[in-house]
Design a protein around this motif. Structure first.
Motif, PDB file in Angstrom:
ATOM      1  N   VAL A 112       0.854  -1.178   0.000  1.00  0.00           N
ATOM      2  CA  VAL A 112       0.000   0.000   0.000  1.00  0.00           C
ATOM      3  C   VAL A 112       0.896   1.235   0.000  1.00  0.00           C
ATOM      4  CG1 VAL A 112      -0.199  -0.033   2.543  1.00  0.00           C
ATOM      5  CG2 VAL A 112      -1.872   1.230   1.190  1.00  0.00           C
ATOM      6  N   GLN A 113       0.456   2.249  -0.744  1.00  0.00           N
ATOM      7  CA  GLN A 113       1.191   3.511  -0.797  1.00  0.00           C
ATOM      8  C   GLN A 113       0.227   4.644  -0.477  1.00  0.00           C
ATOM      9  OE1 GLN A 113       2.799   4.730  -4.638  1.00  0.00           O
ATOM     10  NE2 GLN A 113       4.429   5.887  -3.647  1.00  0.00           N
ATOM     11  N   TYR A 114       0.406   5.244   0.691  1.00  0.00           N
ATOM     12  CA  TYR A 114      -0.382   6.410   1.069  1.00  0.00           C
ATOM     13  C   TYR A 114       0.214   7.640   0.385  1.00  0.00           C
ATOM     14  CZ  TYR A 114      -2.230   3.182   4.497  1.00  0.00           C
ATOM     15  OH  TYR A 114      -2.818   2.088   5.088  1.00  0.00           O
ATOM     16  N   PRO A 115      -0.579   8.687   0.224  1.00  0.00           N
ATOM     17  CA  PRO A 115      -0.108   9.877  -0.507  1.00  0.00           C
ATOM     18  C   PRO A 115       1.223  10.392   0.017  1.00  0.00           C
ATOM     19  CG  PRO A 115      -2.454  10.019  -0.103  1.00  0.00           C
ATOM     20  CD  PRO A 115      -1.988   8.802   0.634  1.00  0.00           C
ATOM     21  N   ASN A 116       2.117  10.648  -0.914  1.00  0.00           N
ATOM     22  CA  ASN A 116       3.437  11.227  -0.606  1.00  0.00           C
ATOM     23  C   ASN A 116       4.293  10.360   0.312  1.00  0.00           C
ATOM     24  OD1 ASN A 116       2.943  13.658  -2.112  1.00  0.00           O
ATOM     25  ND2 ASN A 116       1.563  14.255  -0.463  1.00  0.00           N
ATOM     26  N   GLN A 117       4.073   9.070   0.251  1.00  0.00           N
ATOM     27  CA  GLN A 117       4.889   8.152   1.051  1.00  0.00           C
ATOM     28  C   GLN A 117       5.420   7.028   0.167  1.00  0.00           C
ATOM     29  OE1 GLN A 117       3.194   6.757   4.723  1.00  0.00           O
ATOM     30  NE2 GLN A 117       2.110   8.669   5.092  1.00  0.00           N
ATOM     31  N   GLY A 118       6.334   6.262   0.722  1.00  0.00           N
ATOM     32  CA  GLY A 118       6.801   5.060   0.044  1.00  0.00           C
ATOM     33  C   GLY A 118       5.818   3.921   0.227  1.00  0.00           C
TER      34      GLY A 118
ATOM     35  N   HIS B  32     -12.431   2.485   5.546  1.00  0.00           N
ATOM     36  CA  HIS B  32     -12.411   3.795   6.197  1.00  0.00           C
ATOM     37  C   HIS B  32     -11.792   4.814   5.260  1.00  0.00           C
ATOM     38  CE1 HIS B  32     -13.402   1.782   9.947  1.00  0.00           C
ATOM     39  NE2 HIS B  32     -12.415   0.948   9.737  1.00  0.00           N
ATOM     40  N   ILE B  33     -12.051   6.061   5.555  1.00  0.00           N
ATOM     41  CA  ILE B  33     -11.450   7.160   4.785  1.00  0.00           C
ATOM     42  C   ILE B  33      -9.939   6.985   4.727  1.00  0.00           C
ATOM     43  CG2 ILE B  33     -11.046   9.635   4.646  1.00  0.00           C
ATOM     44  CD1 ILE B  33     -13.860   9.133   4.044  1.00  0.00           C
ATOM     45  N   SER B  34      -9.359   6.535   5.827  1.00  0.00           N
ATOM     46  CA  SER B  34      -7.902   6.404   5.920  1.00  0.00           C
ATOM     47  C   SER B  34      -7.337   5.300   5.038  1.00  0.00           C
ATOM     48  CB  SER B  34      -7.494   6.150   7.374  1.00  0.00           C
ATOM     49  OG  SER B  34      -8.110   4.976   7.851  1.00  0.00           O
ATOM     50  N   ASP B  35      -8.197   4.484   4.449  1.00  0.00           N
ATOM     51  CA  ASP B  35      -7.726   3.432   3.525  1.00  0.00           C
ATOM     52  C   ASP B  35      -7.479   3.981   2.125  1.00  0.00           C
ATOM     53  OD1 ASP B  35      -9.991   1.101   5.095  1.00  0.00           O
ATOM     54  OD2 ASP B  35      -7.826   1.345   5.430  1.00  0.00           O
TER      55      ASP B  35
ATOM     56  N   ILE C 158       7.859  -8.664  -9.362  1.00  0.00           N
ATOM     57  CA  ILE C 158       7.153  -8.197 -10.543  1.00  0.00           C
ATOM     58  C   ILE C 158       5.891  -7.501 -10.060  1.00  0.00           C
ATOM     59  CG2 ILE C 158       6.118  -8.837 -12.752  1.00  0.00           C
ATOM     60  CD1 ILE C 158       9.146  -9.383 -12.526  1.00  0.00           C
ATOM     61  N   TRP C 159       5.720  -6.251 -10.482  1.00  0.00           N
ATOM     62  CA  TRP C 159       4.660  -5.406  -9.922  1.00  0.00           C
ATOM     63  C   TRP C 159       3.496  -5.241 -10.880  1.00  0.00           C
ATOM     64  CZ3 TRP C 159       5.204  -3.454  -4.985  1.00  0.00           C
ATOM     65  CH2 TRP C 159       6.488  -3.492  -4.443  1.00  0.00           C
ATOM     66  N   GLY C 160       2.290  -5.145 -10.305  1.00  0.00           N
ATOM     67  CA  GLY C 160       1.154  -4.654 -11.058  1.00  0.00           C
ATOM     68  C   GLY C 160       1.231  -3.141 -11.169  1.00  0.00           C
ATOM     69  N   LEU C 161       0.325  -2.570 -11.959  1.00  0.00           N
ATOM     70  CA  LEU C 161       0.342  -1.127 -12.191  1.00  0.00           C
ATOM     71  C   LEU C 161      -0.331  -0.338 -11.078  1.00  0.00           C
ATOM     72  CD1 LEU C 161      -0.313  -0.937 -16.034  1.00  0.00           C
ATOM     73  CD2 LEU C 161       1.844  -0.722 -14.811  1.00  0.00           C
ATOM     74  N   GLY C 162      -0.956  -1.032 -10.155  1.00  0.00           N
ATOM     75  CA  GLY C 162      -1.567  -0.344  -9.029  1.00  0.00           C
ATOM     76  C   GLY C 162      -3.048  -0.098  -9.220  1.00  0.00           C
ATOM     77  N   THR C 163      -3.750  -0.038  -8.083  1.00  0.00           N
ATOM     78  CA  THR C 163      -5.169   0.311  -8.051  1.00  0.00           C
ATOM     79  C   THR C 163      -5.336   1.439  -7.065  1.00  0.00           C
ATOM     80  OG1 THR C 163      -5.914  -1.923  -8.571  1.00  0.00           O
ATOM     81  CG2 THR C 163      -7.505  -0.463  -7.494  1.00  0.00           C
ATOM     82  N   SER C 164      -5.933   2.516  -7.529  1.00  0.00           N
ATOM     83  CA  SER C 164      -6.157   3.664  -6.667  1.00  0.00           C
ATOM     84  C   SER C 164      -7.509   3.513  -5.982  1.00  0.00           C
ATOM     85  CB  SER C 164      -6.122   4.946  -7.493  1.00  0.00           C
ATOM     86  OG  SER C 164      -6.358   6.070  -6.674  1.00  0.00           O
TER      87      SER C 164
END
Lengths: 111, 117
Positions: free
Chosen positions: B37-43, B82-85, B106-112
């Motif tokens: 998981v990648q939260y905004p502006n984080q690794g 939750h909102i925090s997710d 091997i990474w997927g392209l991500g889901t927002s």
């Protein structure tokens, strides 16, 4: 609290300038990765090291990018000369067996 | 060689609703599976992993994923978000140790995932 530390967090530079990003991996982790993240390309692996030896740098543009681990506490990624298309967030990660710990990233903007 | 497909690039959902983020993989060998998981502006942070054993794995914040070998899937679910997710979620696979020395995720392209009030 062990964490991967990256510097600088933000860098704005002009095209043609040299950029060096640094990473301090978590002590004891023998594998270190450099990733680049952009909206268009997503997460791209640039290079990785195991026990400080480069294992794969096929994702890096060889003519301008270089990655090194001068010692176990420091990994560097250098771009020379930088170009606007290098603008991205660069992440360093360390770990093993797929369990990676990422730094907070270095956001690079090349004007 | 392995590949990962995250079937949805964006998933909007209301708070307290259930959510499923889909991940399918392709591999000629058995693999290890991960969600980050990648939260905004984080690794990125490791959310959960499947290495072996029970096919249902759970995270500390209520997410779970089930390894389905026949479907080659590793979908991520949460019964009430939750909102925090709100974050970007990445699925990744890794070939096992006996696949050779040059193993890499091997990474997927991500889901927002956007959780709205």
């Amino acid at each position: 609290d062990a964490r991967v530390t990256q510097t600088p967090r933000h860098k704005v530079t002009e095209m043609g300038q040299e950029v060096t990003m640094r990473c301090q991996p978590i002590l004891g982790h023998n594998t270190v990765f450099w990733y680049r993240q952009t909206m268009m390309q997503g997460l791209e692996l640039l290079a990785y090291f195991r026990n400080r030896a480069p294992l794969d740098d096929s994702g890096m543009p060889k003519d301008r990018f270089s990655a090194e681990m001068p010692d176990a506490t420091l990994a560097t990624l250098k771009i020379q000369p930088s170009e606007p298309r290098d603008s991205a967030v660069y992440f360093c990660a360390s770990g093993f067996q797929g369990e990676l710990f990422f730094g907070e990233g270095s956001r690079l903007t090349v004007l | 060689a392995q590949s990962v497909t995250q079937l949805d690039s964006q998933v909007p959902v209301f708070e307290e609703a259930p959510v499923e983020l889909r991940c399918n993989y392709s591999s000629s060998v058995s693999v290890y599976l991960f969600w980050y998981v990648q939260y905004p502006n984080q690794g990125l942070q490791l959310l959960l992993k499947y290495l072996s054993g029970s096919t249902l794995v759970e995270s500390i914040n209520g997410f779970e994923a089930e390894f389905n070998k026949s479907q080659t899937s590793f979908h991520l679910r949460k019964p009430s978000v939750h909102i925090s997710d709100t974050a970007e979620y990445f699925c990744a696979v890794l070939a096992p140790l006996n696949a050779g020395n040059n193993r890499k995720l091997i990474w997927g392209l991500g889901t927002s995932l956007a959780v709205n009030p």
